[in-house]
Motif scaffolding. Sequence first.
Motif, short mmCIF file in Angstrom:
data_model
loop_
_atom_site.label_atom_id
_atom_site.label_comp_id
_atom_site.label_asym_id
_atom_site.label_seq_id
_atom_site.Cartn_x
_atom_site.Cartn_y
_atom_site.Cartn_z
N ALA A 17 0.94 -1.26 -0.29
CA ALA A 17 -0.03 -0.11 0.11
C ALA A 17 1.24 1.15 -0.14
CB ALA A 17 -0.97 0.08 1.08
N ALA A 18 1.80 1.22 0.82
CA ALA A 18 2.80 2.50 0.91
C ALA A 18 3.17 2.85 -0.27
CB ALA A 18 3.44 2.19 1.78
N ALA A 19 3.81 1.34 -0.88
CA ALA A 19 4.86 1.77 -2.21
C ALA A 19 3.63 2.19 -3.03
CB ALA A 19 4.90 0.46 -2.44
N ALA A 20 2.58 1.16 -3.42
CA ALA A 20 1.78 1.98 -4.53
C ALA A 20 0.94 3.17 -3.84
CB ALA A 20 0.08 1.35 -4.37
N ALA A 21 1.05 3.91 -2.98
CA ALA A 21 0.76 4.71 -3.17
C ALA A 21 1.69 6.69 -3.18
CB ALA A 21 0.75 5.27 -1.40
N ALA A 22 2.84 5.83 -2.94
CA ALA A 22 4.22 6.31 -3.87
C ALA A 22 4.45 6.77 -5.18
CB ALA A 22 5.61 5.83 -2.88
N ARG A 331 -1.71 -2.71 -2.79
CA ARG A 331 -1.55 -1.98 -3.85
C ARG A 331 -2.68 -1.28 -4.37
NH1 ARG A 331 1.51 -6.75 -5.94
NH2 ARG A 331 3.52 -7.06 -6.26
N PHE A 332 -3.72 -1.91 -4.40
CA PHE A 332 -4.60 -0.95 -4.83
C PHE A 332 -5.52 0.15 -3.99
CE2 PHE A 332 -5.11 -4.30 -7.96
CZ PHE A 332 -5.76 -3.77 -9.44
N ALA A 333 -5.38 -0.40 -2.44
CA ALA A 333 -5.40 0.13 -1.62
C ALA A 333 -4.63 2.01 -1.47
CB ALA A 333 -5.50 0.37 -0.16
N GLY A 334 -3.50 1.49 -1.74
CA GLY A 334 -2.38 2.85 -1.72
C GLY A 334 -2.43 3.56 -3.04
#
Length: 426
Positions: A17-22, A331-334
């Motif tokens: 989640a953190a990586a996808a947000a970044a 991944r989708f949440a981030g």
Amino acid sequence: MVSRIVVIGGGFAGLWAAAAAARARTEFGLGDRVAVTVIAPDLFHVIRVRCYETDLGALRVPLDDVLGPIGVERREARAIDIDPAARTVTVESAVSSAVSSAASSGVVETLAYDRLILAAGSLLWRPEIPGIAGAFDVDTFAGAQALAAHLDRLGDAGGPDEAGRWTAVVIGGGLVGLELACELPARLAAARDRAGATGPVRTILIDHAREVGSAMGAAALPGIREALRDAGVTCIGGARVGAVDRAGVTLADGTRLPAWTSVCATGMRASPLGGTLGLPLDPLGRLPVDAFLAVQGLAGVYAAGDIASAAADDAGHRTVMSCQHARPMGRFAGFNAVCDLAGRPERRLRFAAPDYVTVLDLGAWGAVYTAGWDRGTLVSSGAAAKATKRIINGTRIYPPLDRDAASILAAAAPIIQAAPATQAAR
């Protein structure tokens, strides 16, 4: 003005989640307008699904090796309360050692968020059985370490072959119980040999199902039977445990099983943190989320992984407590949390056929690989399935380890990964 996304949890869902947000922050040109913070109680991302294995050396990835290169802040703390109305998280800082990851209480503080991603995972569920709290587990890295240390002490102690010394009882015949039971005979034998003893080694697997392993589906069952038989595991199906103590296990019918090693593998329940939000939970304690991973009934809050229950497809299947689902959910949440902040379209989580696969490690015998929600299709078994399992456990579920921002962000794309290909035996 900087908006802050707070991610609770450093497991499969939280890390991704953190990586996808970044990644979304970079993709949308919001590098100086969105900050991402991960709250995790220790320094490591643990490959939890490998805790049943004998060698624990490669099970921990330093969170800073993944989060640091992509500009995600890490806070070593434990989230203890969430106030959705105020949009704050109360955390208790952890004081830990990079070697032991043993944490003690620290300072309590409150962090504000603009979007929250709850990825606090799950915990081992221990049934209300006298003495069960004293049984070992492989639910966490610390638990796996404790079991390994105990087995080492069995071999170091010397002395006679006392009743139960080289016997282990595994309580629970699900995925973890089966995988661990297939590993334990060799580990017990190694401990016995170190002690110079000659007593027989026994591993006993107990489950409430009439036939141990039947929950894995009819396609997998022949392989499971053969693997357990080859490993020398004694199966007791249709049984209930009445009590556990340091010297053994007593079944509900009074049968006594002398054993110096008892391991609890009785399933998982979602982190109790989700229960503090006042929302209805499913039987596993999970929060309901919509197709975008937003928690239903709470503005600005997303949830992913074992703490969340999402529709997996249009046929009515729900996500399961598995890294297979936790990683894409994260991944989708981030990604969607950043989209929500930026006013951009969010992406729906949906899995494609074969929807769900299971690759069950069965020790020296090999593995079984099934497809479908009912595990009705046997994709491969034995050495071929074991080769696939090694790829999954050894590389597929790991983040990039090269500290390269581009490769980490590329791996964080909000997509559904294809089912693992069958690998030829080597």
